[in-house]
Design a protein around this motif. Structure first.
Motif, PDB file in Angstrom:
ATOM      1  N   THR A  92      51.018  25.131  26.570  1.00  0.00           N
ATOM      2  CA  THR A  92      49.882  25.900  25.935  1.00  0.00           C
ATOM      3  C   THR A  92      49.277  25.074  25.150  1.00  0.00           C
ATOM      4  O   THR A  92      47.771  25.248  25.271  1.00  0.00           O
ATOM      5  CB  THR A  92      50.585  27.207  25.103  1.00  0.00           C
ATOM      6  OG1 THR A  92      51.239  26.574  24.149  1.00  0.00           O
ATOM      7  CG2 THR A  92      51.411  27.938  25.794  1.00  0.00           C
TER       8      THR A  92
ATOM      9  N   GLY B  55      56.488  33.413  29.613  1.00  0.00           N
ATOM     10  CA  GLY B  55      56.130  31.961  29.609  1.00  0.00           C
ATOM     11  C   GLY B  55      57.252  31.080  29.462  1.00  0.00           C
ATOM     12  O   GLY B  55      57.456  30.189  30.041  1.00  0.00           O
TER      13      GLY B  55
ATOM     14  N   GLN C  40      56.786  35.463  37.052  1.00  0.00           N
ATOM     15  CA  GLN C  40      55.787  34.614  36.182  1.00  0.00           C
ATOM     16  C   GLN C  40      54.536  34.790  36.689  1.00  0.00           C
ATOM     17  O   GLN C  40      53.489  34.901  35.982  1.00  0.00           O
ATOM     18  CB  GLN C  40      56.346  33.344  35.704  1.00  0.00           C
ATOM     19  CG  GLN C  40      55.779  32.957  34.577  1.00  0.00           C
ATOM     20  CD  GLN C  40      55.654  31.371  34.398  1.00  0.00           C
ATOM     21  OE1 GLN C  40      55.342  30.787  35.226  1.00  0.00           O
ATOM     22  NE2 GLN C  40      55.874  30.930  33.268  1.00  0.00           N
ATOM     23  N   GLN C  41      54.179  34.523  37.850  1.00  0.00           N
ATOM     24  CA  GLN C  41      53.011  34.606  38.483  1.00  0.00           C
ATOM     25  C   GLN C  41      52.372  35.710  38.849  1.00  0.00           C
ATOM     26  O   GLN C  41      51.097  36.055  38.695  1.00  0.00           O
ATOM     27  CB  GLN C  41      52.864  33.437  39.660  1.00  0.00           C
ATOM     28  CG  GLN C  41      53.245  32.063  39.073  1.00  0.00           C
ATOM     29  CD  GLN C  41      52.488  31.505  38.115  1.00  0.00           C
ATOM     30  OE1 GLN C  41      51.088  31.867  38.202  1.00  0.00           O
ATOM     31  NE2 GLN C  41      52.664  30.725  37.116  1.00  0.00           N
TER      32      GLN C  41
ATOM     33  N   GLN D 252      57.155  24.451  27.144  1.00  0.00           N
ATOM     34  CA  GLN D 252      56.130  25.482  27.466  1.00  0.00           C
ATOM     35  C   GLN D 252      55.241  25.330  26.321  1.00  0.00           C
ATOM     36  O   GLN D 252      54.086  25.634  26.321  1.00  0.00           O
ATOM     37  CB  GLN D 252      56.854  26.969  27.680  1.00  0.00           C
ATOM     38  CG  GLN D 252      55.717  28.242  27.356  1.00  0.00           C
ATOM     39  CD  GLN D 252      55.026  28.105  28.580  1.00  0.00           C
ATOM     40  OE1 GLN D 252      55.172  27.500  29.690  1.00  0.00           O
ATOM     41  NE2 GLN D 252      53.935  29.059  28.507  1.00  0.00           N
TER      42      GLN D 252
ATOM     43  N   ASN E 101      47.710  33.952  35.290  1.00  0.00           N
ATOM     44  CA  ASN E 101      46.564  32.927  35.485  1.00  0.00           C
ATOM     45  C   ASN E 101      45.261  33.798  35.719  1.00  0.00           C
ATOM     46  O   ASN E 101      44.214  33.072  35.839  1.00  0.00           O
ATOM     47  CB  ASN E 101      47.030  32.020  36.499  1.00  0.00           C
ATOM     48  CG  ASN E 101      47.868  31.030  36.004  1.00  0.00           C
ATOM     49  OD1 ASN E 101      47.663  30.672  34.788  1.00  0.00           O
ATOM     50  ND2 ASN E 101      49.013  30.632  36.566  1.00  0.00           N
TER      51      ASN E 101
ATOM     52  N   TRP F  62      61.051  29.073  32.481  1.00  0.00           N
ATOM     53  CA  TRP F  62      61.305  27.891  32.695  1.00  0.00           C
ATOM     54  C   TRP F  62      62.843  27.566  32.300  1.00  0.00           C
ATOM     55  O   TRP F  62      63.361  26.711  32.717  1.00  0.00           O
ATOM     56  CB  TRP F  62      60.515  26.899  31.867  1.00  0.00           C
ATOM     57  CG  TRP F  62      59.031  27.076  32.674  1.00  0.00           C
ATOM     58  CD1 TRP F  62      57.860  27.597  32.009  1.00  0.00           C
ATOM     59  CD2 TRP F  62      58.298  26.698  33.844  1.00  0.00           C
ATOM     60  NE1 TRP F  62      56.659  27.602  32.795  1.00  0.00           N
ATOM     61  CE2 TRP F  62      57.088  26.995  33.948  1.00  0.00           C
ATOM     62  CE3 TRP F  62      58.903  26.058  34.954  1.00  0.00           C
ATOM     63  CZ2 TRP F  62      56.346  26.836  35.320  1.00  0.00           C
ATOM     64  CZ3 TRP F  62      58.246  25.608  36.148  1.00  0.00           C
ATOM     65  CH2 TRP F  62      56.890  26.119  36.164  1.00  0.00           C
TER      66      TRP F  62
ATOM     67  N   ASN G 246      51.465  30.997  41.930  1.00  0.00           N
ATOM     68  CA  ASN G 246      50.253  30.658  41.313  1.00  0.00           C
ATOM     69  C   ASN G 246      48.827  30.236  42.162  1.00  0.00           C
ATOM     70  O   ASN G 246      47.893  31.100  41.754  1.00  0.00           O
ATOM     71  CB  ASN G 246      50.515  29.180  40.462  1.00  0.00           C
ATOM     72  CG  ASN G 246      49.417  28.887  39.253  1.00  0.00           C
ATOM     73  OD1 ASN G 246      48.147  29.199  39.521  1.00  0.00           O
ATOM     74  ND2 ASN G 246      49.976  28.301  38.273  1.00  0.00           N
TER      75      ASN G 246
ATOM     76  N   PHE H 276      53.027  37.828  27.155  1.00  0.00           N
ATOM     77  CA  PHE H 276      53.602  36.618  27.928  1.00  0.00           C
ATOM     78  C   PHE H 276      54.073  35.494  27.346  1.00  0.00           C
ATOM     79  O   PHE H 276      55.182  35.039  27.782  1.00  0.00           O
ATOM     80  CB  PHE H 276      52.218  36.380  28.837  1.00  0.00           C
ATOM     81  CG  PHE H 276      52.606  34.993  29.676  1.00  0.00           C
ATOM     82  CD1 PHE H 276      53.241  35.227  31.032  1.00  0.00           C
ATOM     83  CD2 PHE H 276      52.350  33.666  29.224  1.00  0.00           C
ATOM     84  CE1 PHE H 276      53.414  34.219  31.931  1.00  0.00           C
ATOM     85  CE2 PHE H 276      52.642  32.624  30.003  1.00  0.00           C
ATOM     86  CZ  PHE H 276      53.180  32.770  31.405  1.00  0.00           C
TER      87      PHE H 276
ATOM     88  N   ASN I 196      48.273  32.253  22.760  1.00  0.00           N
ATOM     89  CA  ASN I 196      48.982  31.785  23.547  1.00  0.00           C
ATOM     90  C   ASN I 196      50.049  30.674  22.954  1.00  0.00           C
ATOM     91  O   ASN I 196      51.059  30.894  22.943  1.00  0.00           O
ATOM     92  CB  ASN I 196      48.594  30.847  24.920  1.00  0.00           C
ATOM     93  CG  ASN I 196      49.282  30.945  26.005  1.00  0.00           C
ATOM     94  OD1 ASN I 196      50.339  31.607  26.059  1.00  0.00           O
ATOM     95  ND2 ASN I 196      48.890  30.264  27.132  1.00  0.00           N
TER      96      ASN I 196
END
Ligand code: BGC
Length: 463
Positions: free
Chosen positions: A149, A366, A260-261, A145, A266, A370, A397, A361, A298
């Motif tokens: 970023t 973030g 997450q989405q 992750q 986003n 995962w 997403n 996040f 981020n």
């Protein structure tokens, strides 16, 4: 990254994780690069709005299909083989996009990149998770992750650097070929996942590898644990996925990916300049300012979170980060609703809320969206299960990205951010009741807990 137990992580494991995380760098780069590049290729091909949308969404559609359809391949041919294939796809997709002579070729190139991103987005965390010792698995998997970023920031920098050049967009899209080639060469020298090796009956190779990457005293114990958890090889398919004892893992995997989405990350990553413009920053330099600030915060907060994932655990970070995201979103909703009364203050408070949201996040959904799915699924169907769960991430997403501007028009920014705030409250409730802390526990112990019917919140506990 030493820890108090007798298993310091070897340098080799860190190298393995860092090379595999290049898939994350490409994920970030290829999703981030388009916002700058499209300002230029739209002129080259004289594109209308629909054509632009097709180019932009080709990656997300490819990522959805790539992740959805490749899971059984990850279980059958192995994580490393898939990473090699996608490294090639990254290189091919970048070149096709860069040299495209028609919009259809461009869409094709971006679709190939999407396939690679979709597969890499779950295979890289899975591979790293299976190679890591439990004590530092959180940080190692989340290197991926961090790479995402960094890839996003790198793409903004490249967009900026090539903005004035003739055919600059071709360089912007084409430069992804370099990390793609490095990933391919790197993966050729990396071992296969020890857990996948055991699951395919290649015991000796797994032992040899573990001797190289673990302290000697731990190898036999780890191999035995993997062997024990691998009794389901005859059911390596959808049937096992639907077994009752696997359902809690599915709930966690799907839930965390969808949240997450739908908590709106986003909208900020793709539309920060638009939001700040509505808030009152009208200068052209605002777009650059917004993207630089959002991208940097981020990266920095992801770095901050890495050691804490294994020290504090996943749950405290998820809960703390989500509270921060929720408060920021509600504040944004409130501020846009009272725009007229304090217009000049609003723009700064809006910027501050966005920064707080991104920080929240970066320490929570973030990395952890995962990490957790790479930990909780049973070995026999780990690839398949994770691929299906992650395809939901890409689907949502896409849906959020496509609907954001319409939402702003119909619900006003105030209603839109309040809606995302409400969804973050749901995420918080979900995490509180259904997400276990997997800190420091082996993948095999989690699987044993699943099989023993341990309550969902305690799946990460030692007996
Ligand atoms: C998410 C992406 C997001 C990125 C931002 C990833 O974990 O899946 O959708 O753009 O984080 O850092």
């Amino acid at each position: 990254m030493n820890n108090k137990s007798s298993t310091p992580v070897t340098g080799f494991v860190i190298v393995i994780a860092s090379i595999a995380a290049l898939a994350g760098l490409l994920f970030g780069y290829d999703t981030g690069v388009i916002s700058g590049a499209l300002l230029f290729f739209r002129k080259t091909f004289a594109l209308n709005a629909t054509q632009i949308e097709c180019v932009v969404s080709a990656v997300l559609a490819g990522a959805f299909l790539g992740s959805l359809t490749s899971g059984h391949l990850a279980d059958r041919y192995g994580r490393r083989s898939l990473l090699l294939v996608i490294a090639l796809l990254f290189a091919i997709g970048s070149l096709v996009s860069a040299y495209s002579t028609t919009v259809l070729i461009l869409i094709g190139g971006r679709f190939i990149l999407g396939l690679a991103i979709g597969v890499g987005s779950y295979v890289a965390p899975l591979y790293i998770s299976e190679i890591s010792p439990p004590e530092v698995r959180g940080a190692l998997v989340s290197l991926n992750q961090l790479a995402v970023t960094l890839g996003i920031v790198l793409s903004y920098a490249i967009d900026y650097a090539f903005a004035d050049k003739v055919n600059g967009w071709r360089y912007m899209l084409g430069l992804g070929v370099i990390p793609g080639i490095i990933l391919f060469i790197g993966m050729m020298f990396l071992p296969r996942s020890p857990r996948w090796l055991v699951s395919r009956g290649k015991l000796e190779e797994a032992k040899k590898l573990l001797k190289k990457i673990r302290q000697k005293t731990r190898v036999t114990q780890e191999i035995n644990a993997i062997l024990e958890s691998n009794q389901y090889e005859s059911q390596r398919n959808w049937h096992l996925l639907l077994k009752k004892w696997v359902l809690p893992a599915l709930l966690i995997g799907f839930g965390i990916n969808i949240f997450q989405q739908i908590t709106g990350i986003n909208t900020i990553i793709y539309y920060a300049p638009t939001i700040l413009k509505i808030a009152g920053f009208h200068q052209a330099s605002t777009a650059i300012l917004a993207t630089v600030i959002v991208g940097t915060v981020n990266v920095l907060f992801t770095i901050f979170a890495l050691p804490l994932l294994d020290r504090w655990g996943r749950r405290p970070l998820l809960i703390g980060g989500l509270i921060c995201m929720t408060a920021s979103l509600f504040y944004l909703g409130f501020a846009f609703g009272h725009q007229a009364s304090h217009a000049s203050l609003l723009k700064w408070l809006a910027l501050l809320s966005m920064v707080a949201y991104i920080a929240g996040f970066a320490v929570s959904l973030g990395p952890i969206a995962w990490l957790l799915p790479a930990e909780i699924f049973p070995l026999a169907i780990r690839g398949l299960a994770m691929s299906v769960a992650v395809s939901c991430n890409w689907l949502f997403n896409f849906l959020v990205a496509m609907s954001f501007l319409t939402l702003i028009q119909t619900l006003h920014p105030s209603g839109t951010f309040t809606l995302f705030g409400a969804l973050s409250v749901l995420a918080l409730i979900f995490v509180y009741f259904f997400v276990p802390d997997t800190k420091g526990v082996s993948l095999e112990q989690i699987e044993e807990n699943l099989k023993a019917g341990v309550p969902i919140r305690r799946l990460g506990e030692q007996p």
